[in-house]
Scaffold this motif. Sequence first.
Motif, PDB file in Angstrom:
ATOM      1  N   ARG A  51       0.861  -1.175   0.000  1.00 34.80           N
ATOM      2  CA  ARG A  51       0.000   0.000   0.000  1.00 34.80           C
ATOM      3  C   ARG A  51       0.900   1.228   0.000  1.00 34.80           C
ATOM      4  NH1 ARG A  51      -3.643  -0.171   4.824  1.00 34.80           N
ATOM      5  NH2 ARG A  51      -5.064  -1.350   3.512  1.00 34.80           N
ATOM      6  N   ASP A  54       1.199   3.928   3.366  1.00 32.98           N
ATOM      7  CA  ASP A  54       1.911   3.642   4.612  1.00 32.98           C
ATOM      8  C   ASP A  54       2.938   2.524   4.486  1.00 32.98           C
ATOM      9  OD1 ASP A  54      -0.896   1.843   6.153  1.00 32.98           O
ATOM     10  OD2 ASP A  54       0.313   1.427   4.374  1.00 32.98           O
ATOM     11  N   SER A  56       2.419  -0.600   4.001  1.00 34.00           N
ATOM     12  CA  SER A  56       1.977  -1.919   4.476  1.00 34.00           C
ATOM     13  C   SER A  56       2.182  -2.941   3.368  1.00 34.00           C
ATOM     14  CB  SER A  56       0.505  -1.873   4.867  1.00 34.00           C
ATOM     15  OG  SER A  56       0.298  -1.031   5.968  1.00 34.00           O
ATOM     16  N   THR A  57       2.682  -4.097   3.752  1.00 32.33           N
ATOM     17  CA  THR A  57       2.971  -5.127   2.764  1.00 32.33           C
ATOM     18  C   THR A  57       2.168  -6.386   3.033  1.00 32.33           C
ATOM     19  OG1 THR A  57       4.872  -5.847   4.083  1.00 32.33           O
ATOM     20  CG2 THR A  57       5.302  -4.279   2.305  1.00 32.33           C
ATOM     21  N   TYR A  58       1.954  -7.143   1.978  1.00 32.13           N
ATOM     22  CA  TYR A  58       1.127  -8.342   2.032  1.00 32.13           C
ATOM     23  C   TYR A  58       1.822  -9.417   1.191  1.00 32.13           C
ATOM     24  CZ  TYR A  58      -1.909  -4.557   3.363  1.00 32.13           C
ATOM     25  OH  TYR A  58      -2.408  -3.426   3.974  1.00 32.13           O
ATOM     26  N   SER A 106      -6.917  -4.065   3.179  1.00 27.66           N
ATOM     27  CA  SER A 106      -5.828  -5.041   3.314  1.00 27.66           C
ATOM     28  C   SER A 106      -6.133  -6.345   2.597  1.00 27.66           C
ATOM     29  CB  SER A 106      -5.546  -5.308   4.793  1.00 27.66           C
ATOM     30  OG  SER A 106      -5.125  -4.129   5.441  1.00 27.66           O
TER      31      SER A 106
END
Length: 128
Positions: A51, A54, A56-58, A106
Motif C-alpha cells: 500500500r 503507509d 503496508s505489505t502483504y 488489506s
Amino acid sequence: VQLQASGGGLVQAGGSLRLSCAASARTFSTDSMAWFRQASGKAREFVTGVRWSDGSTYYADSVKRRFTIVRDNAKNTVHLQMNSLKPEDTAVYFCALHRTGARLISSGHSNPHAYNYWGQGTQVTVSS
C-alpha cells in the motif's frame, strides 16, 4: 499509466533475483502495487503487494520470508527481492497497479480484480 517490469531471468534453485516495476506517472497515496505470477497451465496468483500510503505489505504464504517488496516513492517504482528461489517459483511475473482514488483494503490486495493497470510480465525460471 504504463507499468514496465524488468529483472527476470534464469537462476538456479537457492539463488536470488530482483524484479522492478516502474510506473510511467507519479504515484498517489491511495495507490497500491502488487506482483502476481502465472505458471504455465495455471491460474494467475497473488505474490505480494504494498500500500503506497503507509508501506503496508502483504505476502502469499508460499513466498513469506523469502520475498520482499519495497516501494521507491521518488522513482514511482516497486522492487521485488526474491531469495531462496525454488523451481516452483518459475512463472511469468506481472506487476499491477490499483488506482481508483480510494485506498485498497488489506484483504483486497490479493484480488487481481482490484488492479486496473498491468505490466507486460517478465519471465522467471528457476532450475533445479
